[in-house]
Design a protein around this motif. Structure first.
Motif, PDB file in Angstrom:
ATOM      1  N   GLY A 251      78.058  96.845  12.802  1.00 26.61           N
ATOM      2  CA  GLY A 251      77.400  98.035  13.309  1.00 26.61           C
ATOM      3  C   GLY A 251      76.118  97.654  14.041  1.00 26.61           C
ATOM      4  N   ALA A 252      75.638  98.539  14.906  1.00 20.20           N
ATOM      5  CA  ALA A 252      74.483  98.219  15.744  1.00 20.20           C
ATOM      6  C   ALA A 252      73.238  97.895  14.922  1.00 20.20           C
ATOM      7  N   ASN A 253      72.961  98.661  13.877  1.00 19.51           N
ATOM      8  CA  ASN A 253      71.764  98.417  13.059  1.00 19.51           C
ATOM      9  C   ASN A 253      71.855  97.107  12.298  1.00 19.51           C
ATOM     10  N   VAL A 254      73.027  96.813  11.763  1.00 19.72           N
ATOM     11  CA  VAL A 254      73.229  95.559  11.029  1.00 19.72           C
ATOM     12  C   VAL A 254      73.015  94.366  11.952  1.00 19.72           C
ATOM     13  N   ALA A 255      73.539  94.465  13.178  1.00 21.35           N
ATOM     14  CA  ALA A 255      73.377  93.376  14.137  1.00 21.35           C
ATOM     15  C   ALA A 255      71.904  93.146  14.467  1.00 21.35           C
ATOM     16  N   ARG A 256      71.141  94.246  14.618  1.00 19.98           N
ATOM     17  CA  ARG A 256      69.717  94.114  14.931  1.00 19.98           C
ATOM     18  C   ARG A 256      68.936  93.477  13.777  1.00 19.98           C
ATOM     19  N   GLN A 257      69.299  93.841  12.551  1.00 20.05           N
ATOM     20  CA  GLN A 257      68.551  93.323  11.405  1.00 20.05           C
ATOM     21  C   GLN A 257      68.857  91.859  11.121  1.00 20.05           C
TER      22      GLN A 257
ATOM     23  N   ARG B 129      83.621  84.928  11.145  1.00 21.51           N
ATOM     24  CA  ARG B 129      83.190  84.797  12.534  1.00 21.51           C
ATOM     25  C   ARG B 129      82.957  86.186  13.128  1.00 21.51           C
ATOM     26  N   VAL B 130      81.769  86.403  13.699  1.00 17.92           N
ATOM     27  CA  VAL B 130      81.432  87.686  14.309  1.00 17.92           C
ATOM     28  C   VAL B 130      82.106  87.770  15.674  1.00 17.92           C
ATOM     29  N   VAL B 131      82.979  88.780  15.858  1.00 18.11           N
ATOM     30  CA  VAL B 131      83.721  88.905  17.115  1.00 18.11           C
ATOM     31  C   VAL B 131      83.282  90.116  17.943  1.00 18.11           C
ATOM     32  N   GLY B 132      82.517  91.045  17.346  1.00 15.93           N
ATOM     33  CA  GLY B 132      82.132  92.239  18.109  1.00 15.93           C
ATOM     34  C   GLY B 132      80.992  93.005  17.461  1.00 15.93           C
ATOM     35  N   VAL B 133      80.359  93.846  18.273  1.00 15.75           N
ATOM     36  CA  VAL B 133      79.298  94.754  17.813  1.00 15.75           C
ATOM     37  C   VAL B 133      79.635  96.149  18.338  1.00 15.75           C
ATOM     38  N   LEU B 134      79.602  97.146  17.457  1.00 14.19           N
ATOM     39  CA  LEU B 134      79.956  98.501  17.843  1.00 14.19           C
ATOM     40  C   LEU B 134      78.859  99.161  18.674  1.00 14.19           C
ATOM     41  N   THR B 135      79.266 100.099  19.511  1.00 12.56           N
ATOM     42  CA  THR B 135      78.321 100.914  20.264  1.00 12.56           C
ATOM     43  C   THR B 135      77.550 101.802  19.296  1.00 12.56           C
ATOM     44  N   GLU B 136      76.251 101.928  19.512  1.00 11.31           N
ATOM     45  CA  GLU B 136      75.395 102.694  18.601  1.00 11.31           C
ATOM     46  C   GLU B 136      75.766 104.176  18.631  1.00 11.31           C
ATOM     47  N   LYS B 137      75.860 104.764  17.431  1.00  8.91           N
ATOM     48  CA  LYS B 137      76.214 106.179  17.297  1.00  8.91           C
ATOM     49  C   LYS B 137      75.021 107.052  16.947  1.00  8.91           C
ATOM     50  N   GLY B 138      73.987 106.482  16.366  1.00  9.38           N
ATOM     51  CA  GLY B 138      72.856 107.273  15.899  1.00  9.38           C
ATOM     52  C   GLY B 138      72.855 107.374  14.389  1.00  9.38           C
ATOM     53  N   SER B 139      71.662 107.484  13.814  1.00  9.18           N
ATOM     54  CA  SER B 139      71.528 107.505  12.366  1.00  9.18           C
ATOM     55  C   SER B 139      72.113 108.785  11.789  1.00  9.18           C
ATOM     56  N   GLY B 140      72.453 108.718  10.527  1.00  8.71           N
ATOM     57  CA  GLY B 140      73.016 109.879   9.847  1.00  8.71           C
ATOM     58  C   GLY B 140      73.886 109.435   8.686  1.00  8.71           C
ATOM     59  N   MET B 141      74.312 110.399   7.865  1.00  5.86           N
ATOM     60  CA  MET B 141      75.140 110.082   6.716  1.00  5.86           C
ATOM     61  C   MET B 141      76.472 109.500   7.168  1.00  5.86           C
ATOM     62  N   GLY B 142      76.802 108.312   6.648  1.00  8.52           N
ATOM     63  CA  GLY B 142      78.055 107.666   7.002  1.00  8.52           C
ATOM     64  C   GLY B 142      78.084 107.096   8.401  1.00  8.52           C
ATOM     65  N   SER B 143      76.928 106.820   8.976  1.00 12.71           N
ATOM     66  CA  SER B 143      76.884 106.290  10.342  1.00 12.71           C
ATOM     67  C   SER B 143      77.487 104.894  10.397  1.00 12.71           C
ATOM     68  N   PRO B 144      78.364 104.617  11.372  1.00 13.02           N
ATOM     69  CA  PRO B 144      78.942 103.277  11.499  1.00 13.02           C
ATOM     70  C   PRO B 144      77.913 102.229  11.926  1.00 13.02           C
TER      71      PRO B 144
END
Length: 400
Positions: A155-161, A181-196
């Motif tokens: 997820g976008a936040n995990v990748a940043r951290q 092995r990291v193969v991809g990073v998801l497009t950011e969806k925005g914070s919220g409950m259950g955010s990917p």
């Protein structure tokens, strides 16, 4: 006196003392502005929540394990959803795609960075069902699922951290001590409950065999071909799973079905309740403004007692006097309401532009604010107007 002449006379009386008129309007301006701004914030919150729920997937149904029942008492989560259930649901009419998933919590480590995050086992269909996309890199393939490949999408936040200022693609990430092995990073969806954005995703087979060893599913997501068939699909789904789980007619279902429409309705009720609560608090200032109008109008009646006597002496009727003072109260209240609507709309626009909160001022908020302004003008203006109309002409002429 004609209505037109009454309005002109009322306007001249108000214009003759501009400062007092402005101060009288101030309560209405503040109250109306507060109501419009609060309703704009509430409507913006509702729209934002609705957008985020819809972004989780179009025409989405989610099936989760229910709660066990022992002697009529509900207890812990039942682990009864299986991959066989997911396969069976694919055959239902009206279901476009099915995405089973398993979840668990794991410790992530890359060099000196550590993070505890939710790790979800998914199939390639998951991204389509949940309306997710890959911002960089690639997602999983059916071959990765078959080979139990140790690959991960972040997820976008995990990748940043874990990778501040760097690309994680191609790196080796430790998940509970296992190298992926990291193969991809998801497009950011925005914070919220259950955010990917805060999730980590691995192939479902890998999640089971390498990380957690669980056979049951945590969720089955279904994408419907049409939202109009939601109720029909839910009925068929309920019948199919109860049959597969061998539940008697008198037994409660050991699973729960949540639809996107239900989530939207629930969140709409919650945000609507808070908006009405905040709007009611803001509306108190309108009542304060109305009291101010009544107070100033009573003072005006006393100051213009001799003028009222003169008007009556030259033929003005009690109804004319009543109408004049009532029109003055309504004009003051309505003018304050118009100014307040402009101020409230401007505040909502500035908050949306320079803050991090989306605001939408609905048309009904403007109509409601102006309507309440007129109502308050009439309500709080009737008393002073009736007092003025009931003055004795002789006593009014002798008033100093």
């Amino acid at each position: 006196m004609l209505i037109k002449e009454t309005a002109k006379s009322a306007w001249r009386s108000l214009a003759s003392n501009r400062l007092r008129t402005l101060l009288t309007m101030l309560g209405m301006i503040i109250g109306t502005a507060a109501v419009v701004a609060v309703l704009g914030i509430g409507e913006g919150a509702r729209s934002s929540v609705e957008g985020r729920i819809r972004s989780l997937g179009a025409n989405l149904l989610m099936v989760r394990p229910g709660s066990a029942s022992a002697s009529g008492v509900r207890s812990g989560t039942v682990k009864t959803l299986t991959e066989g259930d997911a396969e069976a649901l694919k055959g239902l009419a009206g279901v476009a795609a099915v995405a089973p998933e398993r979840s668990g919590s794991a410790q992530l480590r890359y060099m000196a960075s550590n993070l505890n995050a939710s790790v979800t086992g998914i199939t390639p269909a998951y991204l389509e069902v949940r309306s997710l996309s890959v911002a960089s890199g690639v997602s999983f393939s059916d071959l990765d699922e078959q080979q139990r490949a140790r690959v991960v999408v972040l997820g976008a936040n995990v990748a940043r951290q874990l990778y501040p200022g760097a690309s994680p693609l191609g790196t080796r990430l430790q998940i509970n001590g296992n190298a992926f092995r990291v193969v991809g990073v998801l497009t950011e969806k925005g914070s919220g409950m259950g955010s990917p954005d805060d999730g980590v995703f691995v192939p479902m087979s890998t999640h089971r065999s390498v990380l957690f060893g669980q056979d049951h599913l945590s969720t089955i997501s279904l994408q419907l071909a049409s939202e109009d068939r939601s109720e029909v699909v839910i009925a068929q789904l309920d019948q199919l799973l109860r049959l597969r789980h061998r539940l008697r007619a008198d037994q409660a279902s050991d699973f729960e079905v949540r639809s996107q429409a239900e989530m939207l309705a629930t969140m709409g009720q919650i945000t609507g309740t808070f908006t009405m609560l905040l709007g009611s608090v803001a509306a108190v200032s309108l009542i304060v403004g109305g009291i101010g109008i009544m107070n100033i109008m009573l003072v005006s009646v006393r100051e213009r007692t001799r003028e009222i006597g003169v008007r009556m002496a030259v033929g003005a009727r009690r109804g004319d006097i009543l109408r004049q003072f009532l029109v003055e109260a309504v004009v003051v209240s309505l003018a304050g309401g118009v100014a307040g609507v402009g101020l409230g709309y401007g505040a909502a626009v500035l908050l949306s532009r320079f803050g991090e909160w989306a605001t939408i001022v609905p048309p009904y908020a403007v109509g409601l604010a102006l309507g309440v302004s007129i109502l308050i003008g009439i309500t709080f203006g009737v008393g002073p107007a009736r007092r003025a109309s009931r003055l004795d002409p002789v006593e009014a002429l002798r008033f100093e």
